[in-house]
Design an enzyme around this catalytic site. Structure first.
Site, short mmCIF file in Angstrom:
data_model
loop_
_atom_site.label_atom_id
_atom_site.label_comp_id
_atom_site.label_asym_id
_atom_site.label_seq_id
_atom_site.Cartn_x
_atom_site.Cartn_y
_atom_site.Cartn_z
N GLY A 1 -4.95 7.91 5.67
CA GLY A 1 -4.04 8.92 6.23
C GLY A 1 -2.86 9.14 5.31
O GLY A 1 -2.43 10.28 5.08
N ARG B 1 -6.90 -3.05 10.30
CA ARG B 1 -5.86 -3.92 10.89
C ARG B 1 -6.35 -4.57 12.18
O ARG B 1 -5.94 -5.69 12.50
CB ARG B 1 -4.57 -3.14 11.11
N GLN C 1 5.05 9.26 6.43
CA GLN C 1 4.07 10.09 5.70
C GLN C 1 4.52 11.54 5.68
O GLN C 1 4.42 12.23 4.66
CB GLN C 1 2.69 9.97 6.36
N LYS D 1 0.84 -1.21 0.00
CA LYS D 1 0.00 0.00 0.00
C LYS D 1 0.87 1.26 0.00
O LYS D 1 0.59 2.21 -0.73
CB LYS D 1 -0.91 -0.05 1.24
N LYS E 1 -3.79 6.17 14.92
CA LYS E 1 -3.92 5.49 13.62
C LYS E 1 -5.40 5.49 13.21
O LYS E 1 -6.17 6.31 13.69
CB LYS E 1 -3.34 4.08 13.73
N ARG F 1 -7.61 12.63 12.96
CA ARG F 1 -6.17 12.31 13.05
C ARG F 1 -5.32 13.57 12.90
O ARG F 1 -5.71 14.51 12.23
CB ARG F 1 -5.82 11.25 11.99
N ASP G 1 2.53 -0.90 12.10
CA ASP G 1 1.24 -1.36 11.57
C ASP G 1 0.97 -2.83 11.91
O ASP G 1 -0.16 -3.31 11.77
CB ASP G 1 1.19 -1.19 10.04
N SER H 1 7.88 9.71 11.12
CA SER H 1 6.72 9.45 10.26
C SER H 1 7.13 9.47 8.80
O SER H 1 7.59 10.48 8.27
CB SER H 1 5.64 10.51 10.50
C1 S3P Z 1 2.86 4.88 6.12
C2 S3P Z 1 3.54 5.29 7.25
C3 S3P Z 1 3.12 4.94 8.61
C4 S3P Z 1 2.15 3.75 8.60
C5 S3P Z 1 1.07 3.90 7.57
C6 S3P Z 1 1.70 4.01 6.18
C7 S3P Z 1 3.34 5.36 4.80
O1 S3P Z 1 2.46 6.04 9.20
O2 S3P Z 1 1.59 3.57 9.87
O3 S3P Z 1 0.19 2.82 7.60
O4 S3P Z 1 2.99 4.78 3.76
O5 S3P Z 1 4.11 6.32 4.80
P1 S3P Z 1 3.28 7.28 9.85
O6 S3P Z 1 4.05 7.92 8.78
O7 S3P Z 1 2.19 8.18 10.38
O8 S3P Z 1 4.11 6.70 10.93
#
Ligand code: S3P
Length: 427
Positions: A94, A389, A169, A27, A342, A122, A315, A167
């Protein structure tokens, strides 16, 4: 349209799991591959994308901005992108919403990003602050701390930034904005998070460098520039592999093969945790970042998960907590306060779920403690709190007894609509 799943599903033991599982595409990789292909001038080809609703939302977002999608083919380019007529709905994703905020920060028009109830609770300040520091005008509810986010992008300058929480993200959003900024954009990570953003940016021809720092961190730098279209095969998702790996560990007589799983930095932490617990996991390398995982049943013992290991398995903690419920001894997950923000408050949801099936668990402010019982025969009704999850973790728990009814199972469609079918096919 992503497949709809029933919102209530009942799972029970049905003998050993054997064979090779078909896993969905990663993903995290899927979101980034689509976004980068959307920026790259020309046609990219991305095979094996995640078929969940989250990635479908990112695809629709790009279409709303002017990208053409035809099956595996993505026809993109910054010059094609134009203001969307409506707000863009990222559903439960997210990753989608935060990465899109980074992309929108570099686009010289207005983009409005929203999602479902969970995502509107969030924290968004973590991306809004650095994007504002780069020069984007970003607003949202509660002063920009909550979605919907309203982004008027363009005229960005590079920043040198250390995110206050580890993070991927946030890193990904800043790097996406950095592609459209003046000068170099630097992200400093004292604790390294999954590296898909920087790995895939390099695949799409960006000028991106990483440098390891003392103490196990890294610095990532990106220079502004256009991306070049490319072809890629998305590897299988380790976060989904983890559910089947724990299932195989728990059910006597099981042996499953999970093919072409991404095991690069920041994603394979759960394999290490399971091995420490005594699991029989063989990692058969395919290339530098993918491997087949061969997992068999084994009795498990307790462990402690904390510190820099947490981002590598964040995760997977719901299903690792399920594994811990059947292990000998007391397992602690600490330094994991991120679990509370989350798709649900995963500390509360997992502890309540474990208790609902007869296991013993306690919340910690930054994690949970699970008192294992190898003789546990789980039974009861679990509320997944709309969190894919949590729902899948308790479907796995049920394989040691049952029946376990999972309320909120429809959420599984966000990441893996075929999860229950895949599990059934292993019997
Ligand atoms: C992800 C980063 C993680 C993870 C999320 C996917 C990503 O989150 O928990 O399911 O693809 O960058 P965080 O960046 O908030 O830690």
């Amino acid at each position: 349209m992503t497949r709809q799943l029933p919102d209530q599903a009942v799972f029970s033991a049905a003998g050993p799991l054997r064979g090779t599982a078909h896993l969905p595409g990663d993903k995290s990789v899927s979101h980034r591959a689509l976004l980068y292909a959307g920026l790259a001038e020309g046609t990219s080809r991305v095979r094996g994308l995640s078929d969940g609703d989250d990635v479908a939302r990112t695809r629709s977002a790009l279409v709303a901005l002017g990208v053409e999608m035809d099956g595996d083919h993505v026809r993109g380019g910054r010059s094609r992108l134009a203001e969307a007529e409506r707000s863009i709905d990222l559903g439960n994703s997210g990753t989608g919403l935060r990465l899109l905020a980074g992309l929108a920060a570099g686009l010289p028009f207005l983009t409005i990003l929203e999602g479902d109830r969970s995502i509107h609770r969030r924290p968004m300040g973590r991306v809004v602050e650095p994007l504002r520091a780069m020069g984007a005008a970003v607003d949202g509810r509660d002063g920009g701390r909550l979605a919907p986010l309203v982004v008027r992008g363009g005229d960005l300058h590079g920043i040198d930034y250390a995110p206050p929480v580890p993070s991927a993200q946030v890193k990904g959003a800043i790097l996406l904005a950095g592609l459209a900024a003046d000068g170099v954009t630097t992200v400093r990570e004292p604790v390294v998070t999954r590296r898909h953003s920087e790995e895939l940016l390099a695949r799409f021809g960006a000028t991106v460098e990483t440098e390891a720092t003392t103490g196990g961190g890294q610095v990532v730098r990106v220079r502004p520039g256009a991306l070049a279209p490319t072809e890629l095969d998305v590897p299988a998702d380790p976060s989904q592999a983890a559910f089947l790996a724990v299932a195989a560990c728990l059910v006597p007589g099981s042996q499953v093969r999970l093919e072409r799983v991404y095991v690069g930095p920041g994603r394979a932490g759960f394999v290490e945790v399971l091995r420490r617990m005594g699991a029989a996991v063989e990692v058969v390398a395919r290339d530098a970042t993918t491997a087949d995982l061969v997992v068999g049943h084994a009795p498990l013992t307790a462990t402690t998960v904390g510190g820099a290991e947490v981002p590598d398995c964040i995760d997977e903690i719901p299903v690792l907590a399920v594994a811990a419920a059947f292990a000998e001894g007391t397992t602690r997950f600490v330094d994991a306060a991120e679990l509370r923000v989350k798709e649900s408050d995963r500390v509360a949801a997992v502890v309540a779920g474990l208790r609902a099936i007869g296991a013993r668990a306690e919340e910690l402010p930054d994690g949970l403690v699970v008192e294992g019982d190898p003789t546990l025969s789980p039974q009861g009704r679990v509320d997944a709190h709309g969190d894919h999850r949590v729902a899948m973790a308790f479907a796995v728990a049920a394989l040691r007894g049952g029946p376990v009814t999972v309320d909120g199972f429809a959420s599984v469609a966000t990441s893996w609509p075929g999860f229950a079918d895949t599990l059934a096919a292993l019997r």
